[in-house]
Scaffold this motif. Structure first.
Motif, short mmCIF file in Angstrom:
data_model
loop_
_atom_site.label_atom_id
_atom_site.label_comp_id
_atom_site.label_asym_id
_atom_site.label_seq_id
_atom_site.Cartn_x
_atom_site.Cartn_y
_atom_site.Cartn_z
N VAL A 42 70.45 60.32 29.57
CA VAL A 42 70.59 61.29 28.48
C VAL A 42 71.93 62.00 28.65
N LYS A 43 72.70 61.98 27.59
CA LYS A 43 74.02 62.64 27.61
C LYS A 43 73.97 63.80 26.61
N LYS A 44 74.28 64.99 27.10
CA LYS A 44 74.33 66.18 26.23
C LYS A 44 75.77 66.66 26.20
N GLU A 45 76.28 66.84 24.98
CA GLU A 45 77.66 67.27 24.82
C GLU A 45 77.78 68.10 23.55
N PHE A 46 78.93 68.67 23.35
CA PHE A 46 79.20 69.41 22.11
C PHE A 46 80.22 68.63 21.31
N VAL A 47 79.93 68.46 20.03
CA VAL A 47 80.89 67.87 19.09
C VAL A 47 81.25 69.00 18.14
N GLY A 48 82.46 69.51 18.30
CA GLY A 48 82.82 70.75 17.63
C GLY A 48 81.99 71.84 18.26
N LYS A 49 81.21 72.54 17.47
CA LYS A 49 80.34 73.59 18.01
C LYS A 49 78.88 73.17 18.00
N LYS A 50 78.63 71.91 17.62
CA LYS A 50 77.25 71.43 17.53
C LYS A 50 76.86 70.64 18.78
N PRO A 51 75.69 70.94 19.33
CA PRO A 51 75.22 70.15 20.46
C PRO A 51 74.82 68.74 20.00
N LYS A 52 75.08 67.76 20.84
CA LYS A 52 74.72 66.38 20.52
C LYS A 52 74.07 65.76 21.76
#
Length: 97
Positions: free
Chosen positions: A60-70
């Motif tokens: 599982v990869k959690k990151e931010f794309v802009g200000k949105k969590p992905k």
């Protein structure tokens, strides 16, 4: 050991079967796409993916794309081998009838 003993309990749920099946044929799939493909709730996907992650079958990869969590998922090598073994055991079970 019988054929049924070779089935993996981690994959008994239809949601987990769905998650693994999708990840076996895709590289990374994000949360929204996985949820849409399986037609399940956020909580349902989160709980089943957490269980598969704990078993080290998915990453599982959690990151931010802009200000949105992905959140994105992919199958691990262990997950690929274990799920393939599970499918082979299912196939043998069907052929034994």
């Amino acid at each position: 050991m019988g054929i049924i003993d070779k089935l993996n309990k981690e994959f008994e749920s239809r949601v987990r079967l769905g998650i693994m099946s999708i990840l076996m044929v895709n590289d990374w799939i994000d949360f929204s796409e996985m949820k849409s493909l399986l037609n399940i709730t956020d909580g349902n996907l989160a709980s089943h993916s957490t269980a598969l992650e704990k078993a080290q079958y998915i990453e599982v990869k959690k990151e931010f794309v802009g200000k949105k969590p992905k959140t994105s998922y992919r199958v691990t090598n262990l997950g690929r081998v274990t799920f393939t073994s599970h499918l082979n055991a299912l196939e043998k079970l069907f052929k034994s009838k």
